[in-house]
Design a protein around this motif. Structure first.
Motif, PDB file in Angstrom:
ATOM      1  N   ARG A   1       0.862  -1.183   0.000  1.00  0.00           N
ATOM      2  CA  ARG A   1       0.000   0.000   0.000  1.00  0.00           C
ATOM      3  C   ARG A   1       0.895   1.228   0.000  1.00  0.00           C
ATOM      4  NH1 ARG A   1      -3.569  -3.279   2.877  1.00  0.00           N
ATOM      5  NH2 ARG A   1      -5.351  -3.692   1.577  1.00  0.00           N
ATOM      6  N   ASN A   2       0.736   2.072  -1.000  1.00  0.00           N
ATOM      7  CA  ASN A   2       1.554   3.285  -1.134  1.00  0.00           C
ATOM      8  C   ASN A   2       3.045   2.956  -1.074  1.00  0.00           C
ATOM      9  OD1 ASN A   2      -0.699   4.912  -1.357  1.00  0.00           O
ATOM     10  ND2 ASN A   2      -0.876   5.135   0.857  1.00  0.00           N
ATOM     11  N   TYR A   3       3.439   1.934  -1.811  1.00  0.00           N
ATOM     12  CA  TYR A   3       4.819   1.469  -1.912  1.00  0.00           C
ATOM     13  C   TYR A   3       5.362   0.895  -0.602  1.00  0.00           C
ATOM     14  CZ  TYR A   3       4.702   4.140  -6.231  1.00  0.00           C
ATOM     15  OH  TYR A   3       4.360   4.633  -7.461  1.00  0.00           O
ATOM     16  N   MET A   4       4.529   0.731   0.405  1.00  0.00           N
ATOM     17  CA  MET A   4       4.953   0.193   1.701  1.00  0.00           C
ATOM     18  C   MET A   4       4.509  -1.264   1.809  1.00  0.00           C
ATOM     19  SD  MET A   4       6.417   2.670   3.466  1.00  0.00           S
ATOM     20  CE  MET A   4       6.275   2.111   5.145  1.00  0.00           C
ATOM     21  N   VAL A   5       5.417  -2.107   2.261  1.00  0.00           N
ATOM     22  CA  VAL A   5       5.113  -3.518   2.444  1.00  0.00           C
ATOM     23  C   VAL A   5       4.446  -3.699   3.799  1.00  0.00           C
ATOM     24  CG1 VAL A   5       6.121  -5.814   2.671  1.00  0.00           C
ATOM     25  CG2 VAL A   5       7.028  -4.218   0.981  1.00  0.00           C
ATOM     26  N   ARG A   6       3.339  -4.441   3.825  1.00  0.00           N
ATOM     27  CA  ARG A   6       2.594  -4.700   5.061  1.00  0.00           C
ATOM     28  C   ARG A   6       2.305  -6.182   5.182  1.00  0.00           C
ATOM     29  NH1 ARG A   6       3.429  -1.125   8.333  1.00  0.00           N
ATOM     30  NH2 ARG A   6       2.633   0.929   7.990  1.00  0.00           N
ATOM     31  N   VAL A   7       2.464  -6.714   6.393  1.00  0.00           N
ATOM     32  CA  VAL A   7       2.069  -8.086   6.686  1.00  0.00           C
ATOM     33  C   VAL A   7       0.619  -8.025   7.154  1.00  0.00           C
ATOM     34  CG1 VAL A   7       2.482 -10.095   8.140  1.00  0.00           C
ATOM     35  CG2 VAL A   7       4.415  -8.772   7.281  1.00  0.00           C
ATOM     36  N   GLU A   8      -0.292  -8.531   6.314  1.00  0.00           N
ATOM     37  CA  GLU A   8      -1.721  -8.461   6.603  1.00  0.00           C
ATOM     38  C   GLU A   8      -2.233  -9.694   7.331  1.00  0.00           C
ATOM     39  OE1 GLU A   8      -4.090  -6.052   5.747  1.00  0.00           O
ATOM     40  OE2 GLU A   8      -2.525  -4.696   5.076  1.00  0.00           O
ATOM     41  N   SER A   9      -1.568 -10.826   7.149  1.00  0.00           N
ATOM     42  CA  SER A   9      -1.984 -12.050   7.837  1.00  0.00           C
ATOM     43  C   SER A   9      -0.761 -12.897   8.115  1.00  0.00           C
ATOM     44  CB  SER A   9      -3.000 -12.830   6.998  1.00  0.00           C
ATOM     45  OG  SER A   9      -2.403 -13.294   5.809  1.00  0.00           O
ATOM     46  N   LEU A  10      -0.847 -13.657   9.199  1.00  0.00           N
ATOM     47  CA  LEU A  10       0.281 -14.494   9.604  1.00  0.00           C
ATOM     48  C   LEU A  10      -0.264 -15.736  10.287  1.00  0.00           C
ATOM     49  CD1 LEU A  10       3.359 -14.794   9.901  1.00  0.00           C
ATOM     50  CD2 LEU A  10       3.170 -13.573  12.056  1.00  0.00           C
ATOM     51  N   ASN A  11       0.117 -16.889   9.784  1.00  0.00           N
ATOM     52  CA  ASN A  11      -0.307 -18.162  10.329  1.00  0.00           C
ATOM     53  C   ASN A  11       0.944 -19.020  10.505  1.00  0.00           C
ATOM     54  OD1 ASN A  11      -1.943 -20.269  11.136  1.00  0.00           O
ATOM     55  ND2 ASN A  11      -2.424 -20.903   9.045  1.00  0.00           N
ATOM     56  N   VAL A  12       1.222 -19.443  11.740  1.00  0.00           N
ATOM     57  CA  VAL A  12       2.417 -20.230  12.046  1.00  0.00           C
ATOM     58  C   VAL A  12       1.975 -21.568  12.606  1.00  0.00           C
ATOM     59  CG1 VAL A  12       4.571 -20.299  13.350  1.00  0.00           C
ATOM     60  CG2 VAL A  12       3.636 -18.101  12.635  1.00  0.00           C
ATOM     61  N   TYR A  13       2.566 -22.650  12.082  1.00  0.00           N
ATOM     62  CA  TYR A  13       2.234 -23.975  12.613  1.00  0.00           C
ATOM     63  C   TYR A  13       3.408 -24.919  12.424  1.00  0.00           C
ATOM     64  CZ  TYR A  13       0.933 -24.552   7.670  1.00  0.00           C
ATOM     65  OH  TYR A  13       0.928 -24.544   6.304  1.00  0.00           O
ATOM     66  N   GLU A  14       3.382 -25.990  13.217  1.00  0.00           N
ATOM     67  CA  GLU A  14       4.406 -27.033  13.124  1.00  0.00           C
ATOM     68  C   GLU A  14       4.016 -27.978  11.998  1.00  0.00           C
ATOM     69  OE1 GLU A  14       7.064 -26.558  14.958  1.00  0.00           O
ATOM     70  OE2 GLU A  14       6.039 -24.956  16.022  1.00  0.00           O
ATOM     71  N   GLY A  15       4.986 -28.414  11.254  1.00  0.00           N
ATOM     72  CA  GLY A  15       4.760 -29.357  10.169  1.00  0.00           C
ATOM     73  C   GLY A  15       4.899 -28.686   8.813  1.00  0.00           C
ATOM     74  N   PRO A  16       5.027 -29.513   7.779  1.00  0.00           N
ATOM     75  CA  PRO A  16       5.179 -28.972   6.428  1.00  0.00           C
ATOM     76  C   PRO A  16       3.868 -28.413   5.895  1.00  0.00           C
ATOM     77  CG  PRO A  16       5.090 -31.360   6.350  1.00  0.00           C
ATOM     78  CD  PRO A  16       5.068 -30.977   7.801  1.00  0.00           C
ATOM     79  N   TRP A  17       3.981 -27.599   4.860  1.00  0.00           N
ATOM     80  CA  TRP A  17       2.815 -27.013   4.224  1.00  0.00           C
ATOM     81  C   TRP A  17       2.114 -28.090   3.405  1.00  0.00           C
ATOM     82  CZ3 TRP A  17       1.297 -26.409  -0.885  1.00  0.00           C
ATOM     83  CH2 TRP A  17       0.166 -25.600  -1.074  1.00  0.00           C
ATOM     84  N   SER A  18       0.793 -28.042   3.406  1.00  0.00           N
ATOM     85  CA  SER A  18      -0.005 -28.957   2.602  1.00  0.00           C
ATOM     86  C   SER A  18      -1.153 -28.153   2.005  1.00  0.00           C
ATOM     87  CB  SER A  18      -0.540 -30.091   3.478  1.00  0.00           C
ATOM     88  OG  SER A  18      -1.468 -30.850   2.747  1.00  0.00           O
ATOM     89  N   ALA A  19      -1.483 -28.412   0.758  1.00  0.00           N
ATOM     90  CA  ALA A  19      -2.529 -27.658   0.061  1.00  0.00           C
ATOM     91  C   ALA A  19      -3.896 -27.829   0.727  1.00  0.00           C
ATOM     92  CB  ALA A  19      -2.623 -28.091  -1.397  1.00  0.00           C
ATOM     93  N   ASP A  20      -4.143 -29.000   1.326  1.00  0.00           N
ATOM     94  CA  ASP A  20      -5.444 -29.220   1.955  1.00  0.00           C
ATOM     95  C   ASP A  20      -5.396 -29.035   3.463  1.00  0.00           C
ATOM     96  OD1 ASP A  20      -3.841 -31.517   1.241  1.00  0.00           O
ATOM     97  OD2 ASP A  20      -5.214 -32.712   2.434  1.00  0.00           O
ATOM     98  N   ARG A  21      -4.326 -28.437   3.963  1.00  0.00           N
ATOM     99  CA  ARG A  21      -4.217 -28.190   5.406  1.00  0.00           C
ATOM    100  C   ARG A  21      -5.162 -27.064   5.813  1.00  0.00           C
ATOM    101  NH1 ARG A  21      -0.795 -29.082   9.540  1.00  0.00           N
ATOM    102  NH2 ARG A  21      -0.637 -27.451  11.106  1.00  0.00           N
ATOM    103  N   LYS A  22      -5.860 -27.263   6.888  1.00  0.00           N
ATOM    104  CA  LYS A  22      -6.754 -26.209   7.401  1.00  0.00           C
ATOM    105  C   LYS A  22      -5.902 -25.183   8.127  1.00  0.00           C
ATOM    106  CE  LYS A  22     -10.756 -28.923   7.562  1.00  0.00           C
ATOM    107  NZ  LYS A  22     -11.982 -28.722   7.168  1.00  0.00           N
ATOM    108  N   LYS A  23      -6.396 -23.976   8.209  1.00  0.00           N
ATOM    109  CA  LYS A  23      -5.673 -22.889   8.875  1.00  0.00           C
ATOM    110  C   LYS A  23      -5.426 -23.262  10.330  1.00  0.00           C
ATOM    111  CE  LYS A  23      -5.744 -20.043   5.420  1.00  0.00           C
ATOM    112  NZ  LYS A  23      -4.617 -19.978   4.584  1.00  0.00           N
ATOM    113  N   GLY A  24      -4.181 -23.101  10.760  1.00  0.00           N
ATOM    114  CA  GLY A  24      -3.815 -23.372  12.144  1.00  0.00           C
ATOM    115  C   GLY A  24      -4.014 -22.127  12.995  1.00  0.00           C
ATOM    116  N   ALA A  25      -3.376 -22.128  14.134  1.00  0.00           N
ATOM    117  CA  ALA A  25      -3.492 -20.991  15.069  1.00  0.00           C
ATOM    118  C   ALA A  25      -2.749 -19.801  14.523  1.00  0.00           C
ATOM    119  CB  ALA A  25      -2.934 -21.393  16.418  1.00  0.00           C
TER     120      ALA A  25
END
Length: 195
Positions: free
Chosen positions: A169-193
């Motif tokens: 936004r206006n040339y500024m980088v923003r972190v809008e969402s953050l989801n951290v979990y243990e384990g590898p990424w999976s396409a069908d993984r549900k959103k963790g904490a």
């Protein structure tokens, strides 16, 4: 009659004057159109940050996947390598990037991680080994090895994944969402904490 002879006459001068007025009006109109186009266009900044070999661009409200991956990796590295000694520094650096919606949860997560590390006298290390952009969800996935080492040398290794929504936004980088979990990424993984 030659034009040079005609231009020397009174009627020729009036005709030339009239043509010059039309030409000036056309030039003024073209300048107005050019100014509208120039002011209505968002400038795109093209840069090659360290650590990547491709050209990336950042506009007023959008960036290439490469720039989002670089920033997401930076955020994951900061969060994954937090210790009691550097948690304030990391909090201040992330505070510049975090959107208001995720600021409190990330700060709380960092404080809890720092407290656990201090209480158990742990050494932590995060090393990313996979970074990719998911255009459909507009998030960047950073996955890698997270290790905890205790005082007695006992080491626990696990895979940790960060799903980071990067917006510009206006040339500024923003972190809008953050989801951290243990384990590898999976396409069908549900959103963790969150956080």
């Amino acid at each position: 009659m030659k034009y040079s002879d005609y231009a020397k006459t009174w009627k020729g001068s009036l005709t030339e004057n009239k043509l010059a007025r039309y030409a000036m009006m056309a030039l003024v109109l073209s300048n107005v159109i050019l100014a509208m186009i120039a002011f209505g266009r968002n400038e795109t900044v093209v840069m090659i940050p360290p650590g990547i070999n491709e050209q990336v661009a950042i506009g007023a409200s959008e960036g290439t996947p490469g720039i989002k991956e670089v920033w997401a990796t930076q955020v994951a590295m900061l969060m994954g390598n937090a210790t009691p000694r550097n948690v304030e520094y990391i909090g201040s650096q992330l505070g510049k990037l975090l959107a208001p919606g995720v600021f409190n949860s990330v700060q709380e997560s960092l404080a809890a991680q720092s407290k656990r590390i201090a209480d158990e006298n742990l050494t932590v290390q995060f090393t990313p080994n996979q970074v990719f952009h998911l255009p459909a969800e507009d998030i960047v996935v950073v996955s890698g090895e997270y290790s905890l080492r205790g005082m007695r040398g006992a080491e626990q290794r696990m895979v940790r994944t960060y799903e980071i929504g990067i917006r510009i936004r206006n040339y500024m980088v923003r972190v809008e969402s953050l989801n951290v979990y243990e384990g590898p990424w999976s396409a069908d993984r549900k959103k963790g904490a969150k956080g």
